[in-house]
Design an enzyme around this catalytic site. Structure first.
Site, PDB file in Angstrom:
ATOM      1  N   HIS A  34       0.842  -1.213   0.000  1.00  0.00           N
ATOM      2  CA  HIS A  34       0.000   0.000   0.000  1.00  0.00           C
ATOM      3  C   HIS A  34       0.871   1.255   0.000  1.00  0.00           C
ATOM      4  CE1 HIS A  34      -2.797  -2.967   2.002  1.00  0.00           C
ATOM      5  NE2 HIS A  34      -3.545  -2.533   1.003  1.00  0.00           N
ATOM      6  N   ARG A  79      -3.512 -10.683   4.385  1.00  0.00           N
ATOM      7  CA  ARG A  79      -3.795 -12.017   4.912  1.00  0.00           C
ATOM      8  C   ARG A  79      -2.527 -12.728   5.414  1.00  0.00           C
ATOM      9  NH1 ARG A  79      -7.784 -11.615   0.957  1.00  0.00           N
ATOM     10  NH2 ARG A  79      -9.890 -11.917   1.749  1.00  0.00           N
TER      11      ARG A  79
END
Ligand code: CDP
Length: 512
Positions: free
Chosen positions: A36, A190
């Site tokens: 990100h 995850r």
């Protein structure tokens, strides 16, 4: 600017009103990581826009309730990371803001069937519909100019691109390559759910993909069965592993150039995806269009920028026309023509700057082929089957290993139908005649009669578009650009922009 956190659509609209700047939008589900961070960095690099990052865990894209419940939530850390990476504002909406109880406000989207019936789509029913619905809604609320997405979720990018095109949404989609940790594992929220032993398995899976990419670069071959066996022997639970076309996701064949080796594995309760892009030859850009549309100038500049070969196929038809005239060949006699062609060689020689000389059987014809005499006969010679077969074969030889920008009339439709990018460049007849008049006069041809030139171009457009073999047409998958009112640089920038957003970054970066 202060760090802004917006929680409602109302707050967002007010912020938009108070800041009359374009928006680069980075949608996320939180639990931000270095992937990100890189997206924000990329968004910051490209322009003066304000960067808005959203954090919204979209319930619609979870086909598994437990996955939704367990999805990592680290909001305070996320806020720190986003602002320190350069976000100007963070949108953290409540669920009812995005999906109001009044269902009428929600425009449910259906993901492209072709693109979602494969890979992750098979195992995550409804997932991509959920992704499309939330992205559509967020774009509708935020109205950003650019959206930034990570190529780790390549299937998602393709599906969003398709939705944006279908819904005619005016937005640029930019992406970054998959960001990997030092052990080769792609960053993913995850990953935080993994036990140490699971992480080891994920590492084996990712290294196997990366290793096979290296093998492919040598052999141009992927042995899926062998990879599956190797991973299964290491106790890795594979959900799927496929080798597919990177753009339509259909199973790979040897004719396809850019493909991907993509898979999902299950570690404990966690599902993880990874892929590598594969490329048989360097990309090809095909630029077709009528006379005077600016193809040559644009093609040359694009080739220079990408360090690609520049192929002016029109010059080949012109050179051949010149030589047929010079040698007084009766080209109506097909046997005489065939014998003649078997002794013809056309080569391009780079000279200073981005110029190229055109040499046909040792005659430098660079200037001679631009006369109106040649312009008036070239179309009829270009309509002869034997001439086309000969030149198309030569052109394919030049482009065999890719890394080429070719311009002409039939590049996308006939010469390189598998070109990664096809552009159909055109302009109104008046604009084209005006440009050609200036060009010819600048070459020292005296004053050119505008109407006569315009008629000649119109006639040539007609002949090129109506001939039986390989007429001038816009290939089905070509992007049309009408260049009236745009400068050369603007057209070049536009085409390069489309190119960079078409080819996966992983492949573009390899050449750096
Ligand atoms: O420069 P201009 O746009 O006037 O034309 P060109 O690209 O030099 O091409 C000259 C002519 O060659 C065209 O009018 C076509 O008749 C023919 N041509 C073709 O048939 N197929 C191509 N791929 C390129 C050119």
């Amino acid at each position: 600017m202060n760090n802004i956190i917006l929680k409602t659509v109302q707050e967002l609209s007010e912020w938009r009103l108070n800041n009359q700047k374009n928006i680069s939008f980075v949608p996320t589900m939180g639990n931000l990581h270095l992937g990100h961070k890189e997206l924000i960095r990329e968004a910051k690099k490209s322009n003066e826009n304000l960067i808005l990052l959203s954090i919204f865990i979209n319930p619609l894209q979870f086909n598994n309730k437990e996955d939704l419940i367990n999805y990592p939530r680290t909001i305070n850390k996320d806020i720190d990371l986003a602002f320190s990476a350069g976000a100007d504002a963070i949108f953290i909406p409540y669920e009812h803001e995005i999906f109001p109880k009044n269902e009428k406000e929600i425009k449910y989207q259906k993901a492209s069937e072709d693109l979602s019936k494969t890979l992750c789509g098979i195992y995550r029913k409804g997932h991509f519909d959920g992704v499309c619905t939330v992205v559509y809604r967020l774009i509708d609320i935020i109205k950003p100019e650019v959206i930034f997405l990570g190529e780790k979720d390549w299937q998602q990018i393709l599906i969003i691109k398709e939705m944006v095109a279908k819904q005619n949404i005016k937005i640029e989609i930019k992406s970054i390559n998959t960001q990997r940790d030092i052990d080769g594992v792609p960053f993913s929220s995850r990953n935080n759910l993994l036990l140490k032993s699971d992480r080891e398995k994920l590492k084996l899976f990712s290294s196997e993909l990366l290793h096979n990419k290296q093998i492919f670069n040598q052999t141009k071959y992927i042995d899926l069965k062998k990879i599956i066996k190797k991973l299964t022997d290491k106790d890795i639970k594979i959900e799927y592993l496929e080798h597919v076309n990177a753009f339509n996701l259909k199973r790979s064949t040897s004719e396809m150039n850019i493909t991907m080796l993509a898979g999902a594995i299950i570690c404990g309760n966690t599902r993880l995806i990874d892929h590598v892009f594969l490329m048989r030859r360097d990309p090809i850009i095909a630029i077709d269009g009528p006379a005077g549309s600016g193809k040559s100038t644009v093609t040359k500049l694009i080739a220079k920028n990408l360090k690609f070969i520049f192929l002016d196929t029109g010059a080949m038809y012109r050179a051949l026309s010149w030589y047929l005239l010079k040698e007084k060949i009766n080209y109506e006699n097909r046997n005489e023509l065939k014998t003649f062609l078997s002794n013809v060689s056309i080569i391009f020689k780079s000279v200073e700057g981005s110029k190229q000389n055109v040499i046909i059987n040792n005659h430098n014809v660079t200037e001679k082929i631009r006369t109106q005499e040649i312009s008036s006969i070239v179309s009829s010679i270009a309509s002869i089957k034997e001439v086309r077969e000969f030149l198309v074969k030569e052109q394919r030889k030049i482009g065999a290993s890719g890394g080429i920008v070719a311009e002409g009339r039939d590049i996308g439709s006939k010469v390189f139908p598998n070109a990664e990018l096809k552009i159909f460049l055109t302009a109104t007849i008046n604009e084209r005649a005006k440009r050609r008049k200036n060009e010819l006069e600048a070459m020292g041809n005296g004053t050119i009669d505008f109407d006569k030139l315009k008629n000649e171009i119109e006639q040539r457009d007609f002949d090129d578009s109506n001939r039986k073999i390989s007429p001038l047409i816009k290939a089905e998958d070509a992007i049309e650009i009408i260049s009236d009112g745009y400068t050369i640089d603007q057209v070049v920038e536009k085409i390069l922009g489309i190119y960079f957003e078409t080819i996966p970054k992983e492949l573009l970066l390899k050449n750096k």
